[in-house]
Design a protein around this motif. Structure first.
Motif, PDB file in Angstrom:
ATOM      1  N   THR A 100       0.868  -1.234  -0.024  1.00 45.93           N
ATOM      2  CA  THR A 100      -0.081  -0.004   0.107  1.00 45.93           C
ATOM      3  C   THR A 100       0.899   1.297   0.158  1.00 45.93           C
ATOM      4  O   THR A 100       1.716   1.416   0.696  1.00 45.93           O
ATOM      5  CB  THR A 100      -0.833   0.117   1.122  1.00 45.93           C
ATOM      6  OG1 THR A 100      -1.649  -1.215   1.366  1.00 45.93           O
ATOM      7  CG2 THR A 100      -1.739   1.310   1.218  1.00 45.93           C
ATOM      8  N   GLU A 141      -6.686   4.457  -9.184  1.00 43.03           N
ATOM      9  CA  GLU A 141      -7.011   2.876  -9.746  1.00 43.03           C
ATOM     10  C   GLU A 141      -5.985   2.517 -10.873  1.00 43.03           C
ATOM     11  O   GLU A 141      -5.275   1.444 -10.899  1.00 43.03           O
ATOM     12  CB  GLU A 141      -8.247   2.587 -10.029  1.00 43.03           C
ATOM     13  CG  GLU A 141      -9.271   2.704  -8.874  1.00 43.03           C
ATOM     14  CD  GLU A 141     -10.861   2.536  -9.404  1.00 43.03           C
ATOM     15  OE1 GLU A 141     -10.791   2.749 -10.744  1.00 43.03           O
ATOM     16  OE2 GLU A 141     -11.735   2.463  -8.549  1.00 43.03           O
ATOM     17  N   SER A 188      -2.707   2.053  -9.357  1.00 43.53           N
ATOM     18  CA  SER A 188      -2.325   0.964  -8.578  1.00 43.53           C
ATOM     19  C   SER A 188      -2.272  -0.188  -9.635  1.00 43.53           C
ATOM     20  O   SER A 188      -1.638  -1.093  -9.581  1.00 43.53           O
ATOM     21  CB  SER A 188      -3.736   0.628  -7.791  1.00 43.53           C
ATOM     22  OG  SER A 188      -3.820   1.656  -6.988  1.00 43.53           O
ATOM     23  N   GLN A 189      -3.142  -0.242 -10.681  1.00 40.85           N
ATOM     24  CA  GLN A 189      -2.838  -1.228 -11.775  1.00 40.85           C
ATOM     25  C   GLN A 189      -1.537  -1.321 -12.437  1.00 40.85           C
ATOM     26  O   GLN A 189      -0.882  -2.302 -12.786  1.00 40.85           O
ATOM     27  CB  GLN A 189      -3.853  -1.171 -13.084  1.00 40.85           C
ATOM     28  CG  GLN A 189      -3.808  -2.131 -13.825  1.00 40.85           C
ATOM     29  CD  GLN A 189      -4.880  -1.780 -14.936  1.00 40.85           C
ATOM     30  OE1 GLN A 189      -5.861  -1.140 -14.858  1.00 40.85           O
ATOM     31  NE2 GLN A 189      -5.211  -2.997 -15.806  1.00 40.85           N
ATOM     32  N   LEU A 236       0.757  -2.164  -6.710  1.00 38.23           N
ATOM     33  CA  LEU A 236       0.292  -1.516  -5.368  1.00 38.23           C
ATOM     34  C   LEU A 236      -0.840  -1.124  -5.298  1.00 38.23           C
ATOM     35  O   LEU A 236      -1.891  -0.809  -6.300  1.00 38.23           O
ATOM     36  CB  LEU A 236       1.422  -0.459  -5.097  1.00 38.23           C
ATOM     37  CG  LEU A 236       3.002  -1.037  -5.137  1.00 38.23           C
ATOM     38  CD1 LEU A 236       3.872   0.339  -5.212  1.00 38.23           C
ATOM     39  CD2 LEU A 236       3.249  -1.912  -4.368  1.00 38.23           C
ATOM     40  N   THR A 237      -1.301  -1.244  -4.042  1.00 35.15           N
ATOM     41  CA  THR A 237      -2.531  -0.259  -3.498  1.00 35.15           C
ATOM     42  C   THR A 237      -2.185   1.064  -3.465  1.00 35.15           C
ATOM     43  O   THR A 237      -1.613   1.383  -2.511  1.00 35.15           O
ATOM     44  CB  THR A 237      -3.221  -0.887  -2.534  1.00 35.15           C
ATOM     45  OG1 THR A 237      -3.542  -2.285  -2.817  1.00 35.15           O
ATOM     46  CG2 THR A 237      -4.459  -0.319  -2.103  1.00 35.15           C
ATOM     47  N   VAL A 238      -2.713   1.984  -4.338  1.00 33.14           N
ATOM     48  CA  VAL A 238      -2.495   3.456  -4.218  1.00 33.14           C
ATOM     49  C   VAL A 238      -3.646   4.245  -3.543  1.00 33.14           C
ATOM     50  O   VAL A 238      -4.642   4.313  -4.235  1.00 33.14           O
ATOM     51  CB  VAL A 238      -1.864   4.086  -5.414  1.00 33.14           C
ATOM     52  CG1 VAL A 238      -1.681   5.377  -5.415  1.00 33.14           C
ATOM     53  CG2 VAL A 238      -0.734   3.462  -6.016  1.00 33.14           C
ATOM     54  N   GLU A 239      -3.580   4.747  -2.501  1.00 33.10           N
ATOM     55  CA  GLU A 239      -4.435   5.583  -1.999  1.00 33.10           C
ATOM     56  C   GLU A 239      -3.936   7.089  -1.804  1.00 33.10           C
ATOM     57  O   GLU A 239      -2.929   7.619  -1.257  1.00 33.10           O
ATOM     58  CB  GLU A 239      -4.664   4.978  -0.188  1.00 33.10           C
ATOM     59  CG  GLU A 239      -5.206   3.616  -0.269  1.00 33.10           C
ATOM     60  CD  GLU A 239      -5.309   3.128   1.319  1.00 33.10           C
ATOM     61  OE1 GLU A 239      -4.730   4.024   2.072  1.00 33.10           O
ATOM     62  OE2 GLU A 239      -5.593   1.929   1.613  1.00 33.10           O
TER      63      GLU A 239
END
Length: 276
Positions: free
Chosen positions: A58, A79, A82-83, A87-90
């Motif tokens: 993350t 999104e 992230s793709q 990773l999970t991008v917040e």
């Protein structure tokens, strides 16, 4: 020939910042691994291991800029990141007063993997020990060292150390319009013609729709020139003072190429669309 060289912009993406904590992964894994009643030592270990993996995947970002025109596009931007990265991008973007919110968050112990700051904030945060030393990472990256002028790295080096990277160079600001006023005037922002003539028509409709004689669709602080950037960009002109290929300094807004934009401002002023 038009001078197109873009002045380098100190970036603002800074690695991991926390005024009171060491890093996100440690605090996250600690919180996530609190055992429930009846958990065995093995299950506790597995829970902690899973929390570490989740934390490592993350990236938490505090940004002053959006990844699009509105909240929906900002979500799509996160999104897409992230793709692309796996990773999970917040991404967190305050609605207003970014600098104030950022400092409140950091002072309260909140941690981020990346934050966006100005040059003036940078040294202050370094002095507070809020930023991670990434000197070795920068020096070990061919992508960073091979694509950025060494002189630019020198500009953000403090006592021999680097705590920041550079964001992608910003060519111009986008035009900012009040969507509530647009709706009242029957204007769909998605259908605005993105030209100076198109925005002129928008301003005329906004003015005609207002009952307030002191309402002006466009205002700017001319002494700072910052608010002129979206319009000067129509002629490909950058704000501030820049260097040409011969090393001479010049101000693009004072060049002959800027004349059509100044004439457009005069037109707005004459027709009561520009705040006097």
């Amino acid at each position: 020939m038009k001078k197109r060289r873009v002045m380098s912009l100190l970036a603002a993406a800074l690695m991991v910042c926390s005024i009171s904590a060491c890093g996100k992964q440690e605090s996250t894994s600690t919180n996530a691994s609190q055992p429930e009643k009846g958990q065995t030592e093995e299950s506790k270990t597995e829970a902690a291991s899973q929390a570490d993996k989740e934390a490592e995947g993350t990236v938490k970002i505090m940004s002053a800029n959006t990844g699009g025109k509105d909240e929906a596009e900002m979500k799509l931007f996160a999104e897409a990141l992230s793709q692309a990265t796996g990773l999970t991008v917040e991404i967190e973007k305050p609605a207003s007063d970014y600098d104030k919110v950022l400092m409140q968050k950091l002072s309260g112990g909140e941690t981020y993997d990346l934050i966006y700051v100005t040059a003036s904030q940078y040294s202050n945060l370094v002095d507070q020990g809020a930023l991670m030393d990434i000197t070795d990472r920068v020096n070990g990256s061919e992508i960073l060292t091979g694509n950025v002028d060494p002189a630019e790295w020198k500009d953000i080096t403090i006592d021999g150390k680097i705590y920041a990277g550079f964001n992608k160079k910003e060519i111009h600001r986008v035009v900012a319009l009040n969507n509530t006023l647009l709706k009242k005037a029957g204007i769909d922002y998605k259908k605005i013609e993105p030209t100076m003539d198109g925005y002129y028509d928008v301003m005329k409709k906004l003015k005609d729709n207002s009952q307030d004689p002191d309402f002006y669709p466009f205002d700017a602080i001319l002494s700072e020139t910052y608010d002129l950037q979206p319009w000067m960009a129509a002629e490909g002109l950058k704000n501030g003072v820049v260097l040409d290929t011969s090393g001479k300094r010049f101000a693009p807004y004072a060049e002959e190429e800027a004349a059509p934009v100044w004439e457009w401002f005069k037109k707005l002023y004459d027709e009561g669309l520009l705040d006097p």
